[in-house]
Design a protein around this motif. Structure first.
Motif, PDB file in Angstrom:
ATOM      1  N   ASP A   1      71.692  58.526 -10.894  1.00 59.92           N
ATOM      2  CA  ASP A   1      72.680  58.360  -9.765  1.00 59.92           C
ATOM      3  C   ASP A   1      73.021  56.887  -9.830  1.00 59.92           C
ATOM      4  O   ASP A   1      74.208  56.435  -9.352  1.00 59.92           O
ATOM      5  CB  ASP A   1      71.862  58.565  -8.666  1.00 59.92           C
ATOM      6  N   LEU A   2      72.147  55.780  -9.919  1.00 64.44           N
ATOM      7  CA  LEU A   2      72.488  54.479  -9.676  1.00 64.44           C
ATOM      8  C   LEU A   2      73.504  54.124 -10.925  1.00 64.44           C
ATOM      9  O   LEU A   2      74.375  53.525 -10.627  1.00 64.44           O
ATOM     10  CB  LEU A   2      71.323  53.800  -9.860  1.00 64.44           C
ATOM     11  N   HIS A   3      73.000  54.677 -12.045  1.00 67.25           N
ATOM     12  CA  HIS A   3      74.069  54.440 -13.351  1.00 67.25           C
ATOM     13  C   HIS A   3      75.314  54.916 -13.071  1.00 67.25           C
ATOM     14  O   HIS A   3      76.255  54.117 -13.420  1.00 67.25           O
ATOM     15  CB  HIS A   3      73.279  54.786 -14.631  1.00 67.25           C
ATOM     16  N   ASP A   4      75.542  56.261 -13.038  1.00 70.31           N
ATOM     17  CA  ASP A   4      76.627  56.934 -13.028  1.00 70.31           C
ATOM     18  C   ASP A   4      77.477  56.894 -11.714  1.00 70.31           C
ATOM     19  O   ASP A   4      78.733  56.986 -11.690  1.00 70.31           O
ATOM     20  CB  ASP A   4      76.552  58.667 -13.428  1.00 70.31           C
ATOM     21  N   GLY A   5      76.873  56.596 -10.672  1.00 74.02           N
ATOM     22  CA  GLY A   5      77.376  56.396  -9.366  1.00 74.02           C
ATOM     23  C   GLY A   5      77.578  55.091  -8.983  1.00 74.02           C
ATOM     24  O   GLY A   5      78.909  54.358  -8.951  1.00 74.02           O
ATOM     25  N   VAL A   6      76.524  54.523  -8.413  1.00 76.48           N
ATOM     26  CA  VAL A   6      76.702  53.122  -7.500  1.00 76.48           C
ATOM     27  C   VAL A   6      77.175  52.085  -8.579  1.00 76.48           C
ATOM     28  O   VAL A   6      77.991  51.187  -8.417  1.00 76.48           O
ATOM     29  CB  VAL A   6      75.356  52.904  -6.936  1.00 76.48           C
ATOM     30  N   GLN A   7      76.683  52.028  -9.995  1.00 80.30           N
ATOM     31  CA  GLN A   7      76.840  51.080 -10.953  1.00 80.30           C
ATOM     32  C   GLN A   7      78.275  51.081 -11.065  1.00 80.30           C
ATOM     33  O   GLN A   7      79.033  50.060 -11.133  1.00 80.30           O
ATOM     34  CB  GLN A   7      76.208  51.043 -11.786  1.00 80.30           C
ATOM     35  N   GLN A   8      78.960  52.150 -11.329  1.00 80.10           N
ATOM     36  CA  GLN A   8      80.202  52.519 -11.857  1.00 80.10           C
ATOM     37  C   GLN A   8      81.193  51.911 -10.759  1.00 80.10           C
ATOM     38  O   GLN A   8      82.205  51.248 -10.801  1.00 80.10           O
ATOM     39  CB  GLN A   8      80.667  53.771 -12.092  1.00 80.10           C
TER      40      GLN A   8
END
Length: 384
Positions: A205-212
């Protein structure tokens, strides 16, 4: 182990008849072992014929054990696991204890009968006036003491016989303890797997969502800083502002999936209300809990509802979800039902994690999701 408390207790006359029948079966068992032991003694001592002699001995022992099981069921209301089969040593030990307890119980009952006759003689002497007060008091005290000892002896022998039969036809305390250890080990491993899966999901979630989204936000701010057109820069800043709001919303969702802060500050009811507000489907919540709940139970109940509602919104094609949380008999019952297409896989990572989380609290999770729906997920959590 048998669970007599699971059925209504037998009446006193029926239990008394069961005790008398137990005395008779104890006498029958003793005669069987005396006769069979005398007939097969030489064959039991010779190694070559011992297996055949043991089979003959155990054939009758199994029938006597079956008779004892039937007696406990009919007269005492005991219930035993249907698929449980005791080994030969346990059956012989049970019959030996039963024969000892039954024969000794017969002696005690005989003493009670003799005491009743002597009491009748004493009453007759009182009526005729042949007994003085001192002698009457002595006989009454002595008779009362003997009656108390007889009754206590009967209770102890009946308890010994009941324990022997229950350990023969149900798991022993050692087996129950071993099963408990295995269940705890399995639930601990399931919790570890669920925690690892949750960590991986948070990382995704953090990599694919928030980070992007943060990368996109940085690019927008960089383009706005390098732009020489004020109107273009204002448009990029407006877009960056909207993107920052989306990032905050998604970050808040990730934080709620990790652990809802409302559980600590407001309690389970308000935390479930937050689930209902964020749910993409119409959600009806019935909260019927009138007492404080342990914190681990609240946390497990929240994640059961959250995971079930999330699955219903993402995968079931449902149009509505109903959640009911009720406290009854020291157990918290959580039920989530949707009107989707069904077919949920109980072995999926999310549901398997829930089962481990519930099992770690000695709870039970049931999933009923036939093809075509509806899907019903229910959990029972002990609150003691």
């Amino acid at each position: 182990m048998a669970n007599p408390s699971a059925v209504p207790p037998a009446s006193l006359p029926r239990r008394g008849a069961g005790v008398l029948l137990g005395c008779a079966t104890a006498l029958l068992g003793s005669l069987y072992f005396l006769v069979t032991g005398a007939a097969l003694g030489a064959f039991l001592l010779w190694p070559r014929t011992r297996p055949h002699a043991l089979r003959v001995l155990m054939a009758g022992a199994h029938r006597l054990a079956g008779l004892e099981r039937l007696r406990r069921t009919v007269f005492f209301g005991d219930r035993f696991p249907e698929g449980y089969r005791a080994d030969g040593h346990r059956i012989l030990r049970c019959l030996a204890v039963h024969c000892f307890a039954g024969l000794l119980c017969t002696v005690v009952l005989g003493l009670l009968g003799l005491g009743a006759v002597l009491a009748g003689v004493l009453v007759a002497g009182v009526v005729r006036g042949g007994l003085g007060r001192g002698e009457l008091l002595t006989q009454a005290v002595l008779g009362g003491v003997l009656l108390f000892l007889d009754v206590q002896g009967l209770r102890s022998l009946a308890a010994l016989d009941a324990r022997a039969v229950r350990e023969c036809f149900g798991p022993s305390e050692r087996e129950l303890l071993q099963r408990r250890i295995e269940a705890l080990a399995a639930s601990r491993a399931a919790v570890v797997r669920a925690v690892d899966a949750e960590r991986r999901r948070i990382e995704r979630d953090l990599h694919d969502g928030v980070q992007q989204r943060l990368v996109a936000l940085g690019m927008l701010l960089g383009r706005a800083r390098r732009s020489r057109d004020p109107e273009r820069a204002d448009a990029l800043l407006l877009q960056a502002h909207e993107e920052s709001r989306d990032v905050l919303t998604e970050l808040r969702e990730v934080a709620w999936r990790v652990y809802p802060s409302a559980l600590d500050s407001l309690g389970l009811r308000e935390a479930l209300g937050g689930v209902a507000e964020r749910c993409a489907l119409p959600l009806r919540l019935r909260y019927e809990v009138g007492a404080p709940l342990p914190r681990p139970v609240e946390t497990a109940a929240y994640f059961v509802v959250s995971e079930a509602v999330t699955n219903a919104a993402k995968h079931s094609g449902a149009t509505a979800v109903e959640v009911r949380v009720a406290l009854a008999g020291g157990r918290l019952a959580v039920r989530v039902e949707d009107d989707g297409r069904g077919g949920a896989d109980p072995s999926g990572s999310g549901l398997a994690g829930l089962r481990g989380r519930v099992g770690a609290l000695d709870g039970v999770l049931h999933i009923d999701s036939p093809l075509g729906g509806p899907t019903r997920l229910s959990a029972e959590l002990p609150c003691a």
